[in-house]
Design a protein around this motif. Sequence first.
Motif, PDB file in Angstrom:
ATOM      1  N   GLN A   9     -62.902 -66.009 -39.387  1.00  0.00           N
ATOM      2  CA  GLN A   9     -62.539 -65.900 -37.980  1.00  0.00           C
ATOM      3  C   GLN A   9     -61.047 -66.179 -37.774  1.00  0.00           C
ATOM      4  OE1 GLN A   9     -64.639 -68.570 -35.317  1.00  0.00           O
ATOM      5  NE2 GLN A   9     -64.909 -66.872 -33.888  1.00  0.00           N
ATOM      6  N   ASP A  15     -65.692 -61.820 -35.407  1.00  0.00           N
ATOM      7  CA  ASP A  15     -65.746 -62.372 -34.060  1.00  0.00           C
ATOM      8  C   ASP A  15     -67.088 -63.070 -33.882  1.00  0.00           C
ATOM      9  OD1 ASP A  15     -63.284 -61.499 -33.042  1.00  0.00           O
ATOM     10  OD2 ASP A  15     -64.106 -59.534 -32.523  1.00  0.00           O
ATOM     11  N   THR A  16     -67.101 -64.103 -33.082  1.00  0.00           N
ATOM     12  CA  THR A  16     -68.337 -64.769 -32.719  1.00  0.00           C
ATOM     13  C   THR A  16     -68.857 -64.117 -31.448  1.00  0.00           C
ATOM     14  OG1 THR A  16     -67.483 -66.825 -33.631  1.00  0.00           O
ATOM     15  CG2 THR A  16     -69.421 -66.990 -32.219  1.00  0.00           C
ATOM     16  N   TYR A  25     -72.332 -63.067 -35.636  1.00  0.00           N
ATOM     17  CA  TYR A  25     -70.985 -62.824 -36.120  1.00  0.00           C
ATOM     18  C   TYR A  25     -70.860 -61.339 -36.405  1.00  0.00           C
ATOM     19  CZ  TYR A  25     -70.826 -67.823 -36.416  1.00  0.00           C
ATOM     20  OH  TYR A  25     -70.865 -69.153 -36.093  1.00  0.00           O
ATOM     21  N   THR A  28     -64.702 -57.329 -37.346  1.00  0.00           N
ATOM     22  CA  THR A  28     -63.678 -56.769 -36.460  1.00  0.00           C
ATOM     23  C   THR A  28     -63.138 -55.476 -37.076  1.00  0.00           C
ATOM     24  OG1 THR A  28     -61.833 -57.907 -37.521  1.00  0.00           O
ATOM     25  CG2 THR A  28     -62.993 -59.099 -35.747  1.00  0.00           C
TER      26      THR A  28
END
Length: 92
Positions: A9, A15-16, A25, A28
């Motif tokens: 991250q 991304d969460t 999760y 990206t």
Amino acid sequence: MQSGLLLYQSRGLIDTVYTTSGVFYAATDQSAPFLDVLSSSYVAGLRDRADWVVEGFSALSDTELDALVRQHIGQWGAEFALESVLWAEEQA
């Protein structure tokens, strides 16, 4: 596992995603180029397994996937345990 997720991250690779179903999760846009520069048999195998998961399970709803996992968790858990033992033996 948490430290690994935080590392990815912090580098902008995941991304969460918070939903009513839980925390997820997601890769990206930077994840694919990062993986493209890695050229190992491990990464190739990882891509193959990811493709297998998508092909086999992407059409299932969350409820269907949950039911499938619950139905097979005993068998799959045993397979994971065996893989772990075999991997540990290889490393010794």
